[in-house]
Enzyme design. Structure first.
Site, PDB file in Angstrom:
ATOM      1  N   LYS A  50       0.875  -1.255   0.077  1.00  0.00           N
ATOM      2  CA  LYS A  50      -0.103   0.004   0.037  1.00  0.00           C
ATOM      3  C   LYS A  50       0.838   1.088  -0.003  1.00  0.00           C
ATOM      4  CE  LYS A  50      -4.226  -1.954   1.789  1.00  0.00           C
ATOM      5  NZ  LYS A  50      -3.936  -3.378   2.052  1.00  0.00           N
TER       6      LYS A  50
HETATM    7  C1  LIG Z   1      -4.561  -4.304   1.326  1.00  0.00           C
HETATM    8  C2  LIG Z   1      -3.453  -5.474   0.887  1.00  0.00           C
HETATM    9  C3  LIG Z   1      -4.138  -6.790   0.085  1.00  0.00           C
HETATM   10  C4  LIG Z   1      -5.128  -6.532  -0.965  1.00  0.00           C
HETATM   11  O1  LIG Z   1      -5.256  -5.522  -1.908  1.00  0.00           O
HETATM   12  P1  LIG Z   1      -6.511  -4.948  -2.628  1.00  0.00           P
HETATM   13  O2  LIG Z   1      -5.862  -4.057  -3.465  1.00  0.00           O
HETATM   14  O3  LIG Z   1      -7.338  -4.757  -1.635  1.00  0.00           O
HETATM   15  O4  LIG Z   1      -6.714  -6.193  -3.484  1.00  0.00           O
HETATM   16  C5  LIG Z   1      -3.076  -7.649  -0.266  1.00  0.00           C
HETATM   17  N1  LIG Z   1      -2.088  -7.854   0.610  1.00  0.00           N
HETATM   18  C6  LIG Z   1      -1.652  -6.906   1.498  1.00  0.00           C
HETATM   19  C7  LIG Z   1      -0.498  -7.086   2.458  1.00  0.00           C
HETATM   20  C8  LIG Z   1      -2.695  -5.950   1.906  1.00  0.00           C
HETATM   21  O5  LIG Z   1      -2.001  -4.902   2.526  1.00  0.00           O
END
Ligand SMILES: *Cc1c(COP(=O)(O)O)cnc(C)c1O
Length: 445
Positions: free
Chosen positions: A88
């Site tokens: 993120k």
């Molecule tokens: C948020 C997150 C996801 C999922 O991502 P999306 O964009 O919601 O599909 C997968 N792995 C981790 C570690 C995350 O923080």
């Protein structure tokens, strides 16, 4: 901007076809690549965009930003070298700088309010900490997020960061945030903003690493098409891959991987999108049932027919179910899907460690596990690694019987001073606290 005024999601006017640019783009480093991709969707002056990109990725610990490593018979795109060690950061470092740029131009101020059950909160805090004109309030359920995730948030001591531990559940936190946003006078007065995953700028920043990762696999293998496995919750990450493929990047398959919360993999295997209760798993950042970005994908599958999309979404909001059989959209064969349960995740973590001495975090392991069902002799598999294994060290210990996943920065968090306000699960109490600490400047809008 998150939602459009009519409650729908924003999408670009058109998806540019960049196939003829690929040979040139393949030679670019990460930030130059980000520039040529983002400027197709942006009206910022070139110099400003270049500076925003440079600043956003200077906080990453890997010179390549998102390096690709070969692990056994697959490639892994490591997206966890940012400040909070989850993917993120790639989007939220950029979004924080973009907000700041925009506020400097408008002379406004912004108060970000959000609820988190884990990863998003810390990535959002690191995206805006220390920035003038922005204050951030992140609510988490008191004592109910993992100790590392809590420390990642509460050890940020910048004056514009306010962590609120709510005596209640994650749903209570979300309910309070919703109440604050529904109080239109309060929202306008404080210019409340959100950083949720429907913001198009987040998708845009994520498109870049698909290009970067697929190019590196093509460089190493000479392959003309690459399959990409993506662990999914809100369909944000995989939607960025979908756009990259529609732009002409040779992604031959997107392997969508869910945990036990499998609404998306059920949809891609049956054509039926139907709600089920959320269960908690060892990959908590994917414990989501309604995938907020899915609506964007449906729009393209409806051949950009907004009326039809609106009818489908209305049907879903009434009945919790919608149906969209294959053979109707522009790229039906691109996305394949599967789900992996806790036993699969543990087995995958063990197998990868024993064979390759490589640690997978549980989210990444969901993707790797499902990718095994879609391997091909001619098209290499690139698996997106969404978090550093040390963020989920307890799960790794359970899977391996050994405490192996560490990172000095995360270990050091344990001794850092922290700051956090504990409040009751009560909208009025939170409203009062936010109001007392908010930045107040005319927004000019
Ligand atoms: C948020 C997150 C996801 C999922 O991502 P999306 O964009 O919601 O599909 C997968 N792995 C981790 C570690 C995350 O923080």
């Amino acid at each position: 901007m998150g939602l459009a005024d009519d409650g729908g999601l924003l999408i670009p006017k058109c998806i540019p076809d960049v196939a003829s640019e690929l040979p040139r783009w393949r030679r670019l480093g990460y930030t130059d690549l980000a520039f040529v991709i983002m400027r197709l969707f942006s009206d910022l002056p070139d110099q400003a965009l270049r500076e925003l990109i440079a600043r956003s990725y200077s906080t990453f610990r890997a010179p390549e930003i998102t390096p690709v490593v070969q692990v056994g018979d697959r490639y892994v795109l490591e997206l966890f070298h940012g400040p909070t060690m989850a993917f993120k950061d790639v989007a939220l470092q950029f979004l924080g700088n973009l907000f700041e740029y925009d506020l400097q131009l408008s002379g406004g101020g912004l108060n970000i309010v959000g609820a988190t059950s884990g990863d998003t909160g810390s990535a959002a805090i690191y995206g805006v900490c220390g920035k003038s004109r922005i204050t951030i309030f992140i609510l988490h359920p008191h004592g109910k997020v993992s100790p590392i995730q809590e420390r990642q948030m509460t050890s940020v001591l910048d004056a514009n960061v306010f962590n609120i531990a709510v005596d209640g559940t994650f749903d209570d936190c979300q309910g309070i945030v919703k109440d604050l946003f529904n109080d239109l006078q309060f929202k306008r007065e404080l210019s409340l903003g959100a950083v949720n995953s429907i913001n198009w700028a987040r998708i845009l920043a994520q498109i870049v690493y698909y290009f970067y990762g697929v190019f590196r696999v093509m460089d190493s293998t000479g392959a003309l098409g690459v399959r990409v496995a993506v662990p999914t919750g809100n369909f944000g990450d995989v939607f960025a891959g979908y756009i990259a493929a529609r732009m002409g990047l040779p992604v031959s398959k997107l392997v969508l991987a869910t945990n036990e919360n499998d609404i998306l993999s059920r949809f891609f295997n049956s054509g039926v999108y139907s709600k089920a209760p959320v269960v908690s798993t060892v990959s908590p950042s994917m414990d989501i049932q309604i995938a907020s970005n899915f609506e964007r994908y449906l729009y393209y599958q409806c051949n950009c027919d907004s009326k039809r999309l609106r009818a489908l979404m209305t049907e879903f909001s009434i009945s919790g179910r919608l149906e969209m059989p294959k053979g109707q959209g522009p790229s039906d064969d691109l996305i394949v899907a599967g789900s992996a349960g806790t036993a699969d995740v543990f087995a995958t973590i063990r197998d990868y460690y024993q064979r390759n001495r490589y640690l997978l975090d549980p989210h990444t392991a969901v993707g790797v596990s499902v990718s095994s069902r879609f391997m091909s002799k001619t098209e290499p598999m690139l698996c997106l690694a969404t978090a550093h294994p040390a963020k989920f060290g307890e799960t790794i210990t359970k899977a391996l019987g050994q405490d192996l996943a560490h990172h000095p920065i995360l270990d050091e968090l344990r001794t850092r001073p922290t700051r956090c306000k504990i409040l009751s699960a009560n909208t009025a109490a939170v409203r009062e606290y936010v109001s007392a600490h908010a930045v107040r400047r005319p927004t000019g809008v």
